[in-house]
Design an enzyme around this catalytic site. Structure first.
Site, PDB file in Angstrom:
ATOM      1  N   ASP A 177       0.849  -1.184   0.000  1.00 33.84           N
ATOM      2  CA  ASP A 177       0.000   0.000   0.000  1.00 33.84           C
ATOM      3  C   ASP A 177       0.899   1.254   0.000  1.00 33.84           C
ATOM      4  OD1 ASP A 177      -2.339   1.667   0.537  1.00 33.84           O
ATOM      5  OD2 ASP A 177      -1.511   1.818   2.570  1.00 33.84           O
ATOM      6  N   ASP A 227      -0.022   5.054   0.809  1.00 29.87           N
ATOM      7  CA  ASP A 227      -0.161   6.038   1.892  1.00 29.87           C
ATOM      8  C   ASP A 227      -0.269   5.354   3.257  1.00 29.87           C
ATOM      9  OD1 ASP A 227      -0.200   7.885  -0.207  1.00 29.87           O
ATOM     10  OD2 ASP A 227      -2.386   7.875  -0.320  1.00 29.87           O
TER      11      ASP A 227
HETATM   12 MG    MG Z   1      -2.821   3.172   3.586  1.00 32.96          MG
END
Ligand code: MG
Ligand code: ZN
Length: 194
Positions: A10, A12
């Site tokens: 992932d 962010d």
């Molecule tokens: Mg995230």
């Protein structure tokens, strides 16, 4: 095509600081040990693939141009740290916000697995030998739906997810790690032990 294992990461809160919508390249900051984590995957011959939901497009918070500039910045910062990613897959959709084509009930917005299955098809990845790392249950749900293991990191939303929302996890993570580097080290140890 040689099929190889991958780690789906992932963006962010996992690879970079969770700062809300990243609507300018200058808002993008790698977490301290991220480049090191990717370097270790590179050295181990494991594909490092970023998979990220960017609903800010559907919400009209930034343009596709800005999103590409932000992702270029990510690649740049990693390169400066001696690390490279093998792929970057973005869901630009939201089921109810904005207008088509961004407003869409797509198959790629995590917790759905579309980004991962597409990457596997395009890059020749062995999903059953792969792991998904994220700071939210929805990252791990996407990974699970694609057939990978899941590691929750405690950066970004991770600590709150783990401390306060654990009962709502549909499936517990295979491992919980302090950050991306600790997650990658766990994956490498598992492989060494297998
Ligand atoms: Mg995230
Ligand atoms: Zn999508």
């Amino acid at each position: 095509m040689v099929v190889r294992p991958a780690v789906f990461i992932d963006r962010d809160g996992t690879l970079t600081e969770e700062v809300g919508y990243v609507n300018h390249p200058r808002r993008l900051r790698l977490l301290p040990r991220s480049a090191e984590a990717i370097r270790r995957l590179n050295a181990a011959g494991i594909a490092a693939v970023v998979a990220t939901n960017q609903a800010g497009l559907a919400r009209g918070y930034f343009s596709e141009e800005v999103m590409h500039a932000v992702n270029d910045e990510l690649v740049c910062q990693l390169k400066a740290g001696g690390a490279h990613i093998d792929g970057l897959y973005v869901c630009t959709h939201h089921p109810t916000a904005g207008d088509p084509p961004y407003r869409a009930d797509c198959d790629c917005r995590k917790p759905r697995p579309g980004l991962l299955t597409r990457a596997a098809r395009e890059l020749g990845l062995d999903l059953a030998a792969s792991t998904t790392i994220g700071d939210k249950a929805s990252d791990l749900d996407a990974g699970r739906a694609a057939g990978t293991r899941g590691v929750l990191v405690l950066t970004g939303y991770g600590l709150g997810e783990w401390e306060y929302r654990r009962p709502s996890f549909r499936v517990p993570p295979d491992h919980v790690a302090e950050d991306l580097l600790a997650a990658v080290d766990w994956i490498l140890r598992q492989r060494a032990a297998a």
